[in-house]
Design a protein around this motif. Structure first.
Motif, PDB file in Angstrom:
ATOM      1  N   ALA A 115      46.545  45.518  51.905  1.00 21.06           N
ATOM      2  CA  ALA A 115      46.523  46.595  51.732  1.00 21.06           C
ATOM      3  C   ALA A 115      47.105  47.835  52.300  1.00 21.06           C
ATOM      4  N   THR A 119      49.945  50.109  51.110  1.00 16.75           N
ATOM      5  CA  THR A 119      49.808  51.712  50.780  1.00 16.75           C
ATOM      6  C   THR A 119      50.603  52.221  52.392  1.00 16.75           C
ATOM      7  N   GLU A 180      35.349  48.192  54.632  1.00 15.24           N
ATOM      8  CA  GLU A 180      35.596  49.792  53.965  1.00 15.24           C
ATOM      9  C   GLU A 180      33.884  50.295  54.393  1.00 15.24           C
TER      10      GLU A 180
ATOM     11  N   GLN B 181      40.485  53.125  49.642  1.00 16.00           N
ATOM     12  CA  GLN B 181      40.612  53.318  48.241  1.00 16.00           C
ATOM     13  C   GLN B 181      41.215  51.727  47.715  1.00 16.00           C
ATOM     14  N   ARG B 182      42.208  51.507  48.526  1.00 16.90           N
ATOM     15  CA  ARG B 182      42.540  49.977  48.440  1.00 16.90           C
ATOM     16  C   ARG B 182      42.345  49.008  48.538  1.00 16.90           C
ATOM     17  N   HIS B 185      39.383  48.815  45.407  1.00 17.17           N
ATOM     18  CA  HIS B 185      41.082  48.132  44.430  1.00 17.17           C
ATOM     19  C   HIS B 185      41.363  46.710  44.272  1.00 17.17           C
ATOM     20  N   GLU B 188      37.727  44.552  43.460  1.00 14.30           N
ATOM     21  CA  GLU B 188      37.680  45.029  41.961  1.00 14.30           C
ATOM     22  C   GLU B 188      39.136  44.088  41.229  1.00 14.30           C
ATOM     23  N   SER B 189      39.454  44.024  42.462  1.00 11.53           N
ATOM     24  CA  SER B 189      40.749  43.249  41.139  1.00 11.53           C
ATOM     25  C   SER B 189      40.464  41.732  41.373  1.00 11.53           C
ATOM     26  N   ALA B 194      45.488  41.909  37.955  1.00  6.98           N
ATOM     27  CA  ALA B 194      45.802  43.124  38.630  1.00  6.98           C
ATOM     28  C   ALA B 194      46.118  42.685  40.856  1.00  6.98           C
ATOM     29  N   GLU B 198      49.032  44.462  43.908  1.00  4.03           N
ATOM     30  CA  GLU B 198      49.593  44.953  45.011  1.00  4.03           C
ATOM     31  C   GLU B 198      50.114  43.938  45.989  1.00  4.03           C
TER      32      GLU B 198
END
Lengths: 215, 215
Positions: A115, A119, A180, B181-182, B185, B188-189, B194, B198
């Motif tokens: 991540a 980013t 998170e 947010q990353r 994501h 969720e992936s 997806a 990343e």
């Protein structure tokens, strides 16, 4: 096709699914036929040119014994001895426990590194053409050791992590969600003395780790 | 009370606020009276017993020149030479740019380390009394180098970061939000291809860093 006097083992990063599969394939004989294993050593690069004969020296090697399985007896015992010969520190652990622990101490840090690197590339990668913009490489040199360590493991390819993501999904989802939430709490506390509590808790964790880090 | 033939500098972690204060205090004379600086070197522990004469050898030392300020002339020039004497690599950078870059490469990784350590303590700290539970210290030894690096900087106390959080709030909020947010994501992936994108992006970042990491 497998002789019955052979013991099967594995070195996968998650254990619950493979142990369940061994039980369904071998049934009651699983205790004599299968030992789940997971060496906690590795590199971010593969290939024989990265081979290291001391890779497992003092590395933890998890073994996930089945109910009633004696790791020191029979063929499993020979495997146990082999692992000790290459210098591994064998740590028996229940498969469910193994997967949850690894989600937190290995899979979560990996996803944090992915991540962060992803980013950072988005933030600085394409915009770094202006004269006054430090390039990605300069940033890397300027950041500290922890940033460089995170960047280092971000080189790990998807092919190595795909199965982890697919077989340890629930544990990893929980760990990510908790992180998170913690990051959001920190973000909302930047102007607030509540941030001190987060540091105090983290400092306490770091303090408890210290004696080992001086070994 | 300050002689006018003295140049003031600082070594704070954020620069926008201190530069603005210097301008308001010194007015037009600020270019001769003040140079903002920020050495990118340090340790997670303070105190004279941790002193290191080579701490600044090859370390980046940011200077944030004011509009029209010549870092090589006058008293600033003498300061510039002093920094070179202790081995620092001087990097001039605009104050706003400095604060945003540091939010990403220094303050964000620090908050990630705090979040991880704080969450790990909550997850494993109090429950580690059962016989089959690895202790916090065992976890630390079992995890990889990146986990240990994150844990190491988690020893950094709130008193060192309070002013960063208060003077670089907006940049840090943005960086934290983007990372959250990353991570969401990625979470969720986990069952989705997806996730490969990343990893690909992160691998690309890591690859671009590699030549420097071999220096």
């Amino acid at each position: 096709v497998l002789p019955t006097d052979a013991v099967i083992t594995d070195v996968g990063s998650t254990k619950v699914e493979v142990v369940a599969r061994a039980k369904s394939v071998f049934g009651g004989a699983a205790v004599d036929r299968f030992v789940g294993g997971h060496p906690m050593a590795g590199k971010e690069h593969s290939g024989v040119e990265h081979a290291d004969p001391d890779l497992f020296q003092n590395a933890v090697w998890f073994l996930t014994p089945l109910a009633g399985q004696n790791l020191l007896a029979g063929l499993q015992g020979q495997y146990f001895e082999l692992l000790e010969t290459i210098g591994a520190r064998i740590v028996p652990i229940e498969a469910e426990r193994h997967d949850r622990v690894c989600a937190w101490i290995s899979h979560l840090p990996q996803m944090m590194a992915i991540a962060l690197a992803s980013t950072l590339l988005e933030e600085f990668g394409e915009k770094s053409n202006g004269a006054s913009e430090p390039t990605l490489r300069e940033l890397h040199g300027i950041g500290g050791r922890a940033l460089r360590e995170m960047t280092r493991i971000a080189a790990s390819p998807y092919s190595w992590w795909r199965d982890v993501a697919l077989t340890n999904t629930t544990n990893l989802e929980q760990a990510l969600m908790r992180l998170e939430q913690r990051l959001a709490h920190i973000r909302e506390s930047l102007r607030d003395p509540a941030l001190r509590e987060e540091f105090d808790r983290a400092n306490s964790f770091a303090r408890q780790m210290q004696p080992r880090s001086k070994e």
